[in-house]
Design an enzyme around this catalytic site. Sequence first.
Site, PDB file in Angstrom:
ATOM      1  N   ASP A 112      10.138   5.463  -9.968  1.00  0.00           N
ATOM      2  CA  ASP A 112       9.680   6.081 -11.218  1.00  0.00           C
ATOM      3  C   ASP A 112      10.359   7.412 -11.505  1.00  0.00           C
ATOM      4  O   ASP A 112      10.555   7.788 -12.663  1.00  0.00           O
ATOM      5  CB  ASP A 112       8.169   6.304 -11.178  1.00  0.00           C
ATOM      6  CG  ASP A 112       7.385   5.015 -11.419  1.00  0.00           C
ATOM      7  OD1 ASP A 112       8.026   3.960 -11.563  1.00  0.00           O
ATOM      8  OD2 ASP A 112       6.141   5.071 -11.451  1.00  0.00           O
ATOM      9  N   LYS A 125      -0.252  -4.205  -3.598  1.00  0.00           N
ATOM     10  CA  LYS A 125      -1.582  -3.698  -3.245  1.00  0.00           C
ATOM     11  C   LYS A 125      -1.740  -2.310  -3.859  1.00  0.00           C
ATOM     12  O   LYS A 125      -1.243  -1.325  -3.327  1.00  0.00           O
ATOM     13  CB  LYS A 125      -1.781  -3.639  -1.733  1.00  0.00           C
ATOM     14  CG  LYS A 125      -3.155  -3.124  -1.315  1.00  0.00           C
ATOM     15  CD  LYS A 125      -3.283  -3.122   0.206  1.00  0.00           C
ATOM     16  CE  LYS A 125      -4.646  -2.598   0.644  1.00  0.00           C
ATOM     17  NZ  LYS A 125      -4.803  -1.156   0.447  1.00  0.00           N
ATOM     18  N   SER A 180       0.814  -1.211   0.000  1.00  0.00           N
ATOM     19  CA  SER A 180       0.000   0.000   0.000  1.00  0.00           C
ATOM     20  C   SER A 180       0.857   1.275   0.000  1.00  0.00           C
ATOM     21  O   SER A 180       1.569   1.544  -0.955  1.00  0.00           O
ATOM     22  CB  SER A 180      -0.945  -0.050   1.215  1.00  0.00           C
ATOM     23  OG  SER A 180      -1.878   0.983   1.193  1.00  0.00           O
TER      24      SER A 180
END
Length: 557
Positions: free
Chosen positions: A309, A323, A298
């Site tokens: 990223d 998740k 999460s």
Amino acid sequence: MRAFLNKRKKLAAVLLLLLTAGGIFAFSEGDKYFQIAKNLDIFAAFYRELNTYYVDDLPPEKVIHKGIEAILEETDPFTDFVTEENLDDLKFMATGKYGGVGASINKSGDWTIITDVYEGSPMYKAGVKPGDIIVTMDGKSVKNTPQEEISKTLKGAPGTSLDILFRNPVSGVETPRKIVREEINVKAVSYTGITGGDIGYIRMTQFTENSGAMVRAAVQQLKQSNPGMKGLILDLRGNPGGLLDEAVVVANIFVDKNKLIVSTKGKVKNWDRNYETSEQPVDTRLPLAVLTNHSSASASEIVAGAVQDMDRGLVIGQRSYGKGLVQTTRQLPYNTKLKVTTAKYYTPSGRCIQAIDYSHRSEDGSVDYVPDSLRKKFTTQGGREVRDGGGIEPDATVEPTYISQVAVSLIRKQYIFDYATTYYYKHPKVAPAGDFSLTDEEFSDFERYLDNKDYSYKTRSEDALETFKTTARKEKYYDALTKELEALEQKMKHDKKQDLLKNKTEIKRLLEEEIVNRYYAQQGRIAKSLAWDRDVNEAISVLHDAVRYKKLLSPGK
């Protein structure tokens, strides 16, 4: 609950009335909302008739809860009905706070013992130690009392008191103590320090209210106290996540203002949102390593995904849980709540890392992981290839550490815990946590302590052989293989004493961690574990090697 059903029935009746009235409010037979109204009405009528005419009494709350549970089986495991008595658990997940005494417990034979005491807690202030045995609570013996019942009693409103009689595990002396419950705030940052000489280390255990500010303060403190710090490790292993907003705050520590960290998209389009950083960062240049494992989920994955990223740092360890779902809490009647998945979240590159596809179920209702063939490729800001549908894959993978079977047995049977308790009462002082080490003579003493104690276990190889023998009997091969199987079984028989020596290094480390926990609490346990932590050592190695660090951040690594 019955009133709740009557309300739902009335709603269904109103909807059906609108249907027959025609006009702009009319529903078509295939309309989803008509189907909802229709089936709510059927359900209410069904339950009314069943409750009225069934030969035995049916407890309404139990029956309806079973119906709710059946509905929830069609959703993901994160969507849940929260009863009034479980609201405190929901609050704890968001705040990290609860009313209680600040200690962990476990069963030991007929009794319940204290396994951990949180620094500064009511138990800590009262002088309670790990290993102490709970004899009575408010004058009532707790021998053979279920652990869940004792745990529930220990919790309570701040300011209320609890009289507990403790027994010393070594001397047997019993001491009464009055424990006044307080608001316990489980720290989101469980450890901050320097490892590897000049690498900062922060362990974050959950994303609760103000946890991002705690991490920011920890980074600032490390930088101020260690101006020569060469890199930073943010340890999110085992962190199940929590509040999405706090994940954005944590990422903001290392990323410039006004940068997209995560976006959410769901069925209710006006709830879709982009989450950007809003503060000035603490440091955008310091080499950074984020540690993950399969239990990092999460909000942990939001931070790790953003760092990856944006090529701000490296993810090291094992693939995360996967998740990529966001939950919202909705108020229901009678002080109950619905925790419901309302959206999926997407990292800055546009990928959703949800690993299990709950929207497609097989005929038996089971779900499966997103197959590799359906995982799409995305690119980081620097051009590195990343994929969706399978958690966050580390930039530098470290094989997980598995504990030997003999060590597992010693932990389960609490022999390591009990020996540490005995050691504590024999040694008033020990070296600082990071420097403490058991001598060979002390390990030999632990071996003697285990004499005549049962810590039998089956190795994985023995389990596999038993499975093979069962299959061989079913397929009528066993008689022909009897001699070979018996010979193999004899060769595989393990000697507990030899296994103890073979895994001495591992068991010695576990003992040292448990012992320093007696003197320096959880901080000491973590400090002691860092020296042999494979993930941490790999992160230190990468952060010390500028060439390798840069190469791992480059496309086509």
